[in-house]
Design an enzyme around this catalytic site. Structure first.
Site, short mmCIF file in Angstrom:
data_model
loop_
_atom_site.label_atom_id
_atom_site.label_comp_id
_atom_site.label_asym_id
_atom_site.label_seq_id
_atom_site.Cartn_x
_atom_site.Cartn_y
_atom_site.Cartn_z
CB SER A 122 -5.26 4.02 1.16
OG SER A 122 -5.22 3.77 -0.24
CG HIS A 143 -4.27 5.17 5.48
ND1 HIS A 143 -5.59 4.73 5.50
CD2 HIS A 143 -4.17 5.97 4.38
CE1 HIS A 143 -6.24 5.25 4.50
NE2 HIS A 143 -5.41 6.01 3.80
CD GLU A 155 -7.07 2.75 8.63
OE1 GLU A 155 -8.16 2.26 8.96
OE2 GLU A 155 -6.80 3.05 7.44
CG ASN A 193 -9.63 3.61 1.72
OD1 ASN A 193 -10.37 4.58 1.65
ND2 ASN A 193 -8.34 3.70 1.50
#
Length: 285
Positions: A122, A143, A155, A193
């Site tokens: 991540s 991800h 992702e 993130n």
């Protein structure tokens, strides 16, 4: 390789993310081999899958026969070499760079020459993970979001040397798992993130500084911005230790605007990690 030639999926790691990835792949008809280093971790992963399938049966998303078929398509192993005949291998181990690099170094020796190798990291660099192999062009970030069986998004992260055909295949594979994808360059935190962790940390700081109660902070964000969870609730669901680790990684890479909130560090030091431990910013059964 193309999507039609993918039959067998390997997953490295039987934790929350690995077991979820194994479940969604098996649900779409793939044979799955889930590997972890200890049998007890595998057993825990299968317990998580069984609980998830039971919930899907109870809410009539799956029939009992369908759930049993999903479970039967997932095999467990502690031997990484049993992933040798997998067409796609997704690593979902601990979020530590050296651990992931060691896994990919081993996969480089074991995996089929044309296998797609993906990491579920991540925050960590795809390029750095891929450099542990002699096939960096075959390594891509996939991800998945937590909980994997419920969350729609994946992702796709493109490393410095990732082959465009591998990127396309990663999108196609994730979409075949009934996920919706978006793409990010290999920059710290990617899209999700990079934006999410400062939001969570600022919510924690606002609570710590007495801006509002934790319930009102979460309610303000839910009702004012139409997100399904406020920052404190979401942090509890992700795991405060995971939020702290991600924030520390981003802080190191991107500077002080990603500095973890003091209260987040204090909660983790106290062992209050959120929903998984029964307490974080809220209490849980």
């Amino acid at each position: 390789m193309d999507l039609e030639t993918i039959d067998r999926v390997g997953v490295v790691g039987a934790g929350t993310m690995g077991s979820g990835i194994a479940q969604v792949a098996a649900t779409q008809g793939y044979d799955v081999v889930m590997r972890d280093i200890e049998q007890e971790y595998l057993d825990s992963g299968f317990d998580t899958i069984d609980d998830s399938l039971d919930r899907l049966v109870s809410n009539e998303t799956l029939s009992e026969d369908e759930a049993e078929a999903v479970r039967d398509r997932i095999a467990g192993t502690t031997d990484l070499e049993e992933l040798a005949d997998c067409d796609v291998i997704v690593e979902a181990a601990l979020e530590e760079l050296e651990i992931k690099r060691d896994i990919f170094e081993d996969l480089d020796d074991i995996a089929a020459e044309d296998a797609l190798l993906a990491t579920n990291t991540s925050t960590l660099s795809i390029t750095s993970i891929a450099s542990a192999t002699d096939r960096a062009e075959s390594v891509v970030g996939l991800h998945f979001m937590n909980p994997v069986p419920i969350m729609e998004g994946v992702e796709v992260v493109v490393g410095e040397n990732t082959d465009p055909e591998i990127v396309d295949l990663a999108h196609e594979f994730a979409e075949d798992l009934e996920k919706t994808t978006w793409e990010s360059d290999d920059k710290p935190g990617f899209v999700t993130n990079r934006i999410l962790m400062p939001w969570i940390n600022e919510g924690i700081r606002a609570f710590d500084e007495g801006v509002a109660t934790k319930a009102d902070i979460d309610a303000g964000m839910e009702l004012g911005t139409n997100v399904p969870m406020g920052p404190l609730t979401l942090a509890d669901h992700i795991g405060l230790d995971i939020c702290l680790h991600a924030s520390e990684t981003l802080h190191e890479e991107l500077g002080d605007r990603y500095k973890p909130a003091y209260l987040l560090k204090r909660k983790v030091e106290a062992g209050e990690l959120g929903k998984k431990t029964g307490s974080g910013f809220y209490e849980y059964d």
